[in-house]
Design a protein around this motif. Structure first.
Motif, mmCIF file in Angstrom:
data_model
loop_
_atom_site.group_PDB
_atom_site.id
_atom_site.type_symbol
_atom_site.label_atom_id
_atom_site.label_comp_id
_atom_site.label_asym_id
_atom_site.label_seq_id
_atom_site.Cartn_x
_atom_site.Cartn_y
_atom_site.Cartn_z
ATOM 1 N N GLY A 140 -7.325 17.200 44.416
ATOM 2 C CA GLY A 140 -7.654 18.420 45.133
ATOM 3 C C GLY A 140 -6.590 19.490 45.113
ATOM 4 O O GLY A 140 -6.799 20.585 45.644
ATOM 5 N N GLU A 141 -5.437 19.207 44.510
ATOM 6 C CA GLU A 141 -4.342 20.169 44.461
ATOM 7 C C GLU A 141 -4.314 20.866 43.104
ATOM 8 O O GLU A 141 -4.339 20.211 42.063
ATOM 9 C CB GLU A 141 -3.003 19.471 44.705
ATOM 10 N N ALA A 142 -4.259 22.189 43.113
ATOM 11 C CA ALA A 142 -4.199 22.945 41.872
ATOM 12 C C ALA A 142 -2.907 22.653 41.124
ATOM 13 O O ALA A 142 -1.866 22.379 41.730
ATOM 14 C CB ALA A 142 -4.308 24.438 42.163
ATOM 15 N N THR A 143 -2.957 22.691 39.818
ATOM 16 C CA THR A 143 -1.779 22.480 38.974
ATOM 17 C C THR A 143 -1.703 23.615 37.955
ATOM 18 O O THR A 143 -2.583 24.471 37.890
ATOM 19 C CB THR A 143 -1.856 21.140 38.224
ATOM 20 N N GLU A 144 -0.674 23.576 37.124
ATOM 21 C CA GLU A 144 -0.539 24.529 36.027
ATOM 22 C C GLU A 144 -1.185 23.985 34.754
ATOM 23 O O GLU A 144 -1.142 24.639 33.711
ATOM 24 C CB GLU A 144 0.944 24.831 35.763
ATOM 25 N N LEU A 145 -1.787 22.822 34.822
ATOM 26 C CA LEU A 145 -2.369 22.177 33.650
ATOM 27 C C LEU A 145 -3.728 22.776 33.317
ATOM 28 O O LEU A 145 -4.507 23.119 34.224
ATOM 29 C CB LEU A 145 -2.511 20.679 33.898
ATOM 30 N N THR A 146 -4.030 22.877 32.023
ATOM 31 C CA THR A 146 -5.316 23.406 31.581
ATOM 32 C C THR A 146 -5.821 22.608 30.384
ATOM 33 O O THR A 146 -5.061 21.921 29.708
ATOM 34 C CB THR A 146 -5.214 24.884 31.185
ATOM 35 N N ALA A 147 -7.107 22.735 30.122
ATOM 36 C CA ALA A 147 -7.726 22.093 28.964
ATOM 37 C C ALA A 147 -8.779 23.028 28.392
ATOM 38 O O ALA A 147 -9.469 23.735 29.136
ATOM 39 C CB ALA A 147 -8.360 20.769 29.362
ATOM 40 N N SER A 148 -8.903 23.039 27.074
ATOM 41 C CA SER A 148 -9.975 23.800 26.436
ATOM 42 C C SER A 148 -11.288 23.032 26.488
ATOM 43 O O SER A 148 -12.354 23.616 26.654
ATOM 44 C CB SER A 148 -9.608 24.101 24.975
#
Length: 338
Positions: free
Chosen positions: A251-259
């Motif tokens: 539930g905590e936002a991160t700086e991680l992303t995925a296409s």
């Protein structure tokens, strides 16, 4: 002792399951309903691109893990990464080409970050390996594996595996403890230093992924998808401006992303191992077939997956039996119990 500094325990596997129900959020439950039924898999040849030697139309190398052009083929390095709350924020995870999410004891989770060519300065926190990692990583031929250790009963299997396994005792100069973090969530690895100890580690090659434009029809608009184990949650929110899925952990936002995010429904059964607290270690079966959900470009596409053997990659196909196309960029694969 395990690499986490705890006493390992070898337990019987039994047939009664893990003794608890693995939780799925409503988002994942809805996804399951949308997946059935799908067309059966056919014996199609999966093409990552027209040139299977790794070159794109203009001669540039194309990563088989991300579909992105440029750079040069690199050796494959897999790192077992901690995902317990005290381990966050993780370091170097944003540079991974491919991230696998797997369930471990007590409904918690670990990550397997895979790199090939693009290497951050350090990755971690690094934690211990599991038996099912060996099956998962065989598709990369003989990759290098960074991990903190393993239960004593599992070590002979790891040592016999066709991989260049490098825990701290095998590559001491590649690891360090961060004094600003508490053990066991403070072990980090230098990818370049570790790969220097494994010069024969395999280079990146085709593992079955297909990259390309999104289908012109099909799929459902999705702003966010949430899935979970008993004690670990994952959220993927579509960020149209960035063209990526923003990753949330518990539930905590991160700086991680995925296409591209793949929710892959697999058999998760008890293994013959357990931790010092008496929890049985789950074994995630990645050879076989089943349902999947492919998230890309703010839409969800039902899919099927098939992996015929440990030495082969995983083919993902759509409802018509054609290869599912991923969006170029980092890929996250979340293994969920079918």
């Amino acid at each position: 002792m395990t690499g986490d500094g705890r006493a390992g325990r070898h337990v019987g596997s039994g047939r009664g399951g893990l003794g608890r129900r693995r939780a799925l959020t409503l988002g994942a439950a809805g996804a399951l309903a949308a997946l059935a039924p799908l067309a059966p898999l056919t014996g199609c040849t999966v093409e990552r691109r027209e040139d299977r030697d790794g070159s794109g139309a203009d001669g540039e190398w194309v990563s088989p893990f991300t579909g992105e052009a440029g750079g040069e083929p690199g050796q494959v390095l897999a790192v077992k990464v901690d995902n317990a709350p005290p381990a966050r924020p993780q370091v170097g995870l944003d540079a991974a080409d491919l991230v696998y999410v797997e369930e471990v004891e007590a409904g918690l989770s670990r990550l397997v970050a895979v790199y090939a060519g693009r290497l951050p300065e350090r990755v971690g926190p690094v934690r211990s390996a599991r038996e099912s990692d060996l099956e998962l990583l065989r598709q990369f031929d003989e990759p290098a594996l960074a991990f903190s250790g393993a239960q004593s009963g599992l070590l002979p299997l790891i040592e016999a595996a066709p991989a260049h396994t490098r825990p701290p005792e095998a590559a001491p100069d590649a690891y360090h403890r961060d004094p600003e973090r508490a053990a066991p969530h403070n072990l980090f690895v230098d990818p370049r230093a570790l790969l220097a100890t494994a010069p024969e580690a395999s280079e990146a090659a085709d593992i079955g992924f297909v990259f390309g434009a999104a289908p012109e029809d099909g799929g459902e608009p999705v702003d966010e998808r949430e899935v979970s184990y008993a004690n670990a949650g994952f959220g993927f929110r579509w960020d149209a401006a960035a063209g990526r899925w923003a990753v949330a952990l518990d539930g905590e936002a991160t700086e991680l992303t995925a296409s591209t995010v793949v929710l892959q429904y697999v058999t998760v059964r008890p293994s013959e191992f357990g931790d010092g607290a008496g929890h049985i270690t789950p074994y995630t079966e990645t050879v076989g077939s089943g349902d999947a959900e492919v998230l890309r470009d703010g839409r969800s596409y039902p899919a099927r997956w098939r992996r015929r053997s440990e030495r082969r990659g995983t083919a993902f196909t759509d409802q018509d039996g054609q290869p599912s196309r991923f969006a170029p960029g980092p890929v996250w694969v979340v293994f969920l119990p079918a």
